[in-house]
Design a protein around this motif. Structure first.
Motif, mmCIF file in Angstrom:
data_model
loop_
_atom_site.group_PDB
_atom_site.id
_atom_site.type_symbol
_atom_site.label_atom_id
_atom_site.label_comp_id
_atom_site.label_asym_id
_atom_site.label_seq_id
_atom_site.Cartn_x
_atom_site.Cartn_y
_atom_site.Cartn_z
ATOM 1 N N ALA A 8 27.425 -33.690 -13.336
ATOM 2 C CA ALA A 8 26.663 -33.595 -14.649
ATOM 3 C C ALA A 8 26.228 -31.572 -14.545
ATOM 4 C CB ALA A 8 24.986 -33.795 -14.085
ATOM 5 N N GLU A 9 26.056 -31.172 -13.456
ATOM 6 C CA GLU A 9 26.512 -29.771 -13.606
ATOM 7 C C GLU A 9 27.296 -29.372 -14.319
ATOM 8 O OE1 GLU A 9 24.549 -28.235 -9.755
ATOM 9 O OE2 GLU A 9 22.172 -29.547 -10.402
ATOM 10 N N GLN A 10 28.279 -29.673 -13.783
ATOM 11 C CA GLN A 10 29.795 -29.422 -13.427
ATOM 12 C C GLN A 10 30.188 -29.280 -14.786
ATOM 13 O OE1 GLN A 10 32.894 -30.085 -11.041
ATOM 14 N NE2 GLN A 10 33.498 -28.566 -10.515
ATOM 15 N N MET A 11 29.895 -30.386 -15.975
ATOM 16 C CA MET A 11 30.263 -30.817 -17.426
ATOM 17 C C MET A 11 29.287 -29.900 -18.228
ATOM 18 S SD MET A 11 30.066 -34.668 -18.898
ATOM 19 C CE MET A 11 28.248 -35.063 -18.396
ATOM 20 N N THR A 12 27.876 -29.573 -17.213
ATOM 21 C CA THR A 12 27.377 -28.366 -18.137
ATOM 22 C C THR A 12 28.026 -27.377 -18.589
ATOM 23 O OG1 THR A 12 25.355 -29.632 -17.993
ATOM 24 C CG2 THR A 12 25.186 -27.784 -18.499
ATOM 25 N N LEU A 13 28.489 -26.624 -17.190
ATOM 26 C CA LEU A 13 29.232 -25.590 -17.230
ATOM 27 C C LEU A 13 30.632 -25.996 -17.838
ATOM 28 C CD1 LEU A 13 28.535 -22.841 -15.902
ATOM 29 C CD2 LEU A 13 30.136 -23.570 -13.914
ATOM 30 N N ALA A 14 31.219 -26.573 -17.873
ATOM 31 C CA ALA A 14 32.261 -26.989 -18.377
ATOM 32 C C ALA A 14 32.096 -26.827 -20.327
ATOM 33 C CB ALA A 14 33.643 -28.007 -17.646
ATOM 34 N N LYS A 15 31.105 -27.154 -20.716
ATOM 35 C CA LYS A 15 31.011 -27.488 -21.529
ATOM 36 C C LYS A 15 31.007 -26.146 -22.864
ATOM 37 C CE LYS A 15 29.527 -31.907 -22.415
ATOM 38 N NZ LYS A 15 27.820 -32.441 -22.361
ATOM 39 N N ALA A 16 30.357 -25.165 -21.273
ATOM 40 C CA ALA A 16 29.972 -23.862 -22.502
ATOM 41 C C ALA A 16 30.791 -23.799 -21.886
ATOM 42 C CB ALA A 16 28.711 -22.683 -20.898
ATOM 43 N N TYR A 17 31.833 -23.667 -21.321
ATOM 44 C CA TYR A 17 33.906 -22.397 -21.178
ATOM 45 C C TYR A 17 34.262 -23.595 -22.451
ATOM 46 C CZ TYR A 17 32.712 -20.162 -17.164
ATOM 47 O OH TYR A 17 32.547 -18.589 -15.811
ATOM 48 N N ILE A 37 36.117 -33.566 -18.883
ATOM 49 C CA ILE A 37 34.782 -33.499 -19.350
ATOM 50 C C ILE A 37 34.632 -35.263 -20.150
ATOM 51 C CG2 ILE A 37 32.726 -33.361 -21.472
ATOM 52 C CD1 ILE A 37 33.518 -30.456 -20.683
ATOM 53 N N ARG A 38 35.411 -35.856 -20.415
ATOM 54 C CA ARG A 38 35.656 -37.068 -20.739
ATOM 55 C C ARG A 38 35.703 -38.409 -19.534
ATOM 56 N NH1 ARG A 38 38.757 -35.072 -24.935
ATOM 57 N NH2 ARG A 38 40.682 -35.279 -24.679
ATOM 58 N N SER A 39 36.779 -37.769 -19.156
ATOM 59 C CA SER A 39 36.539 -38.256 -18.034
ATOM 60 C C SER A 39 35.564 -38.419 -16.608
ATOM 61 C CB SER A 39 38.417 -37.977 -16.454
ATOM 62 O OG SER A 39 38.893 -38.110 -17.556
ATOM 63 N N CYS A 40 34.945 -37.238 -16.786
ATOM 64 C CA CYS A 40 33.446 -37.431 -16.293
ATOM 65 C C CYS A 40 32.505 -38.087 -16.875
ATOM 66 C CB CYS A 40 32.681 -35.888 -16.206
ATOM 67 S SG CYS A 40 31.730 -35.700 -15.252
ATOM 68 N N GLN A 41 32.578 -37.911 -18.205
ATOM 69 C CA GLN A 41 31.542 -38.920 -18.704
ATOM 70 C C GLN A 41 31.882 -40.005 -18.610
ATOM 71 O OE1 GLN A 41 31.629 -37.498 -22.832
ATOM 72 N NE2 GLN A 41 30.774 -36.373 -22.581
ATOM 73 N N LEU A 42 33.164 -40.910 -18.541
ATOM 74 C CA LEU A 42 32.905 -42.177 -18.234
ATOM 75 C C LEU A 42 33.250 -42.607 -16.881
ATOM 76 C CD1 LEU A 42 34.626 -45.271 -19.367
ATOM 77 C CD2 LEU A 42 37.086 -43.861 -18.652
ATOM 78 N N LEU A 43 33.085 -42.054 -16.212
ATOM 79 C CA LEU A 43 32.542 -42.255 -14.317
ATOM 80 C C LEU A 43 31.048 -42.287 -14.822
ATOM 81 C CD1 LEU A 43 33.258 -42.916 -11.632
ATOM 82 C CD2 LEU A 43 33.425 -40.330 -11.708
ATOM 83 N N LEU A 44 30.426 -41.925 -15.020
ATOM 84 C CA LEU A 44 28.846 -41.538 -15.106
ATOM 85 C C LEU A 44 28.464 -42.743 -15.377
ATOM 86 C CD1 LEU A 44 27.785 -37.716 -15.739
ATOM 87 C CD2 LEU A 44 27.696 -38.602 -13.224
ATOM 88 N N GLU A 52 25.739 -48.632 -8.998
ATOM 89 C CA GLU A 52 25.614 -48.250 -7.964
ATOM 90 C C GLU A 52 25.955 -46.598 -7.927
ATOM 91 O OE1 GLU A 52 29.243 -50.565 -6.468
ATOM 92 O OE2 GLU A 52 27.836 -52.591 -6.511
ATOM 93 N N PRO A 53 25.756 -46.512 -6.479
ATOM 94 C CA PRO A 53 26.438 -44.673 -6.596
ATOM 95 C C PRO A 53 27.545 -44.343 -6.883
ATOM 96 C CG PRO A 53 25.653 -45.495 -4.716
ATOM 97 C CD PRO A 53 25.208 -47.033 -4.840
ATOM 98 N N ILE A 54 28.034 -42.896 -7.429
ATOM 99 C CA ILE A 54 29.424 -43.033 -7.394
ATOM 100 C C ILE A 54 30.540 -42.601 -5.940
ATOM 101 C CG2 ILE A 54 30.935 -41.242 -8.174
ATOM 102 C CD1 ILE A 54 29.185 -41.026 -10.870
ATOM 103 N N THR A 55 31.502 -43.079 -5.373
ATOM 104 C CA THR A 55 32.378 -42.993 -4.078
ATOM 105 C C THR A 55 32.710 -41.786 -4.084
ATOM 106 O OG1 THR A 55 34.093 -43.459 -4.937
ATOM 107 C CG2 THR A 55 32.244 -45.253 -4.059
ATOM 108 N N VAL A 56 33.222 -41.324 -3.265
ATOM 109 C CA VAL A 56 33.705 -39.735 -2.797
ATOM 110 C C VAL A 56 35.410 -40.143 -3.480
ATOM 111 C CG1 VAL A 56 34.247 -40.114 -0.992
ATOM 112 C CG2 VAL A 56 34.271 -37.947 -1.428
ATOM 113 N N GLU A 57 36.016 -40.583 -3.754
ATOM 114 C CA GLU A 57 37.401 -41.271 -3.989
ATOM 115 C C GLU A 57 37.560 -41.665 -6.111
ATOM 116 O OE1 GLU A 57 35.732 -43.024 -1.781
ATOM 117 O OE2 GLU A 57 36.747 -42.756 -0.245
ATOM 118 N N GLU A 58 36.053 -41.990 -6.439
ATOM 119 C CA GLU A 58 36.141 -41.535 -7.579
ATOM 120 C C GLU A 58 35.682 -39.836 -8.245
ATOM 121 O OE1 GLU A 58 34.185 -45.659 -9.411
ATOM 122 O OE2 GLU A 58 33.084 -43.993 -7.816
ATOM 123 N N ALA A 59 34.915 -39.250 -7.592
ATOM 124 C CA ALA A 59 34.496 -38.327 -7.675
ATOM 125 C C ALA A 59 35.303 -37.220 -7.533
ATOM 126 C CB ALA A 59 33.644 -38.104 -7.115
#
Length: 461
Positions: A8-17, A37-44, A52-59
């Motif tokens: 979520a934090e990376q996505m916020t910064l990415a949106k600014a860029y 960003i779209r990939s991030c939103q889809l995973l979240l 269920e929590p996001i795994t390291v393999e997904e993130a």
């Protein structure tokens, strides 16, 4: 840090860029960032759906990809200072748009809340037609006006000031349905000249379990004029200003100025109850957007300890203190009142009219209206001058006597509603409107006389 929060934090910064890249015409970088960003939103979204929590393999791949693109943006000289300035300007723009939308929402919400629905207008027209055509109705009204019951202090008296026939009917009906001895109840209704015929026709042709109902026309109160009541001139001036707005409303104008309720003399009649009913000693005032759920006759035996007004306090929420309603920067206010004093609610109040006359509360109301001729002490409404006029003269009642918020708060505890003697639909979402809150509307509808032929013609058809 969890992967969800990191993403979520990376996505916020990415949106600014993305914004900065577009401003610098680097459309390819903007496209790459948007894709990540779209990939991030889809995973979240998927993680939220499966709970269920996001795994390291997904993130991992997404975090790495976004990190690479953010470093790439920084290498393109989009430094942190530029990023912060860009984000700040866009946040400011969003805040301005949000504020404008809020003001517009308030304006349109009040318009919808105050405009009479076509179905209720139809009901009023049919009833007015009956009143004008049927002479026996007018003769019956004259008989009721002269009834000794309307001045009998051994009975329980209630007053309602409204131009809404159906709403007033629900208040009366809910009160008598929950009274132990409805025949001992007397209702005093005051309406305007336009609604007078329809109000009379409705209450003369419907039975309310033997309770007495008196209807008066405010236009017959010759004493209520500018030489006696300062508010009449102020309302006239405010109506003139409001009409001067025309169709193109100035959104910088105080939103309450758009609310016709605040520009209605009916709304201020509550300050003249001893003048309207000079022979009565105690009365309960009810707004037309309340429902009564318990027997209210116990209110008349409550000890008000010499006070004039029995009311439920509203400062439990913490923000209904005097300083929220009144301008304490004015020395005439700060020298006389406690800014932390607890506010209270209009809508279900028991008034000791003997104490009212002794304390001359109406004169106090007139004094503060004159002091506020330039609207520097408060803007509009009846509660601010009431807080001043009844200061030190209000007896706090148990909260269960009067529960508020059903016209705007969707999350009131059912147990609180069930325990309440009176529930109040204060707010724009009135129960007779389409924008009413669905879970509360049946509480109101159960007291509507849906078998009445005019109601079926106008509302149900």
């Amino acid at each position: 840090m969890s992967f969800s929060r990191q993403l979520a934090e990376q996505m916020t910064l990415a949106k600014a860029y993305v914004i900065i890249a577009k401003e610098h015409n680097n459309l390819h970088l903007a496209w790459e960032l948007s894709k990540r960003i779209r990939s991030c939103q889809l995973l979240l979204s998927k993680a939220a759906m499966r709970a269920e929590p996001i795994t390291v393999e997904e993130a991992g791949p997404i975090i790495s990809g976004l990190s690479y693109l953010i470093f790439k943006a920084q290498d393109a000289h989009y430094d942190i200072a530029t990023t912060m300035m860009t984000m700040k300007s866009h946040i400011q723009a969003l805040e301005e748009r949000t504020n404008a939308a809020t003001v517009q929402s308030t304006f349109f919400g009040q318009l919808v809340a105050e405009v009479l629905p076509k179905s209720l207008h139809c009901l009023k027209v049919k009833l007015t037609n009956d009143w004008l055509k049927q002479l026996p109705l007018q003769n019956h009204a004259e008989e009721k006006r002269n009834s000794p019951r309307v001045v009998d202090n051994n009975l329980y008296h209630f007053c309602i000031f409204s131009d809404n026939v159906l709403a007033t009917s629900v208040v009366v009906n809910s009160t008598v349905c929950n009274a132990d001895h409805p025949k001992q109840l007397v209702f005093h209704i005051v309406t305007d000249g336009i609604s007078y015929g329809s109000m009379q026709a409705w209450f003369l042709t419907n039975d309310f379990k033997g309770a007495t109902v008196e209807v008066q026309n405010i236009e017959e109160f010759s004493w209520l004029n500018a030489s006696y009541a300062p508010v009449t001139k102020q309302i006239h001036d405010q109506n003139s200003r409001a009409s001067s707005f025309g169709g193109d409303q100035d959104m910088k104008v105080e939103p309450k100025l758009w609310n016709p309720k605040h520009l209605s003399l009916l709304n201020h009649l509550r300050f003249y109850i001893p003048e309207i009913y000079p022979l009565l000693e105690k009365i309960v005032f009810l707004d037309d957007d309340v429902i009564v759920q318990k027997d209210l006759t116990r209110l008349f035996s409550l000890d008000l300890h010499g006070n004039v007004n029995g009311a439920v306090e509203t400062c439990l929420e913490g923000f209904h203190r005097y300083y929220k309603y009144i301008n304490f920067s004015n020395p005439i206010i700060s020298s006389k009142f406690d800014p932390q004093a607890c506010g209270w609610a209009f809508g279900m109040n028991v008034f000791d009219l003997i104490a009212w006359r002794k304390e001359n509360v109406t004169a106090q109301y007139h004094y503060w209206q004159e002091q506020n001729a330039d609207q520097t002490l408060w803007k509009l409404g009846t509660l601010p001058p009431a807080l001043l006029a009844f200061y030190g003269l209000t007896e706090p009642l148990d909260r269960r006597w009067h529960v508020l918020g059903l016209g705007y708060d969707m999350n009131i505890d059912d147990r609180l509603i069930d325990s309440a003697a009176v529930i109040h639909f204060n707010g724009n979402m009135k129960p007779w409107l389409k924008l009413a809150i669905g879970r509360y509307k049946p509480l109101w509808e159960r007291y509507v006389n849906q078998s009445h032929p005019y109601y079926q013609d106008c509302v149900l058809s």
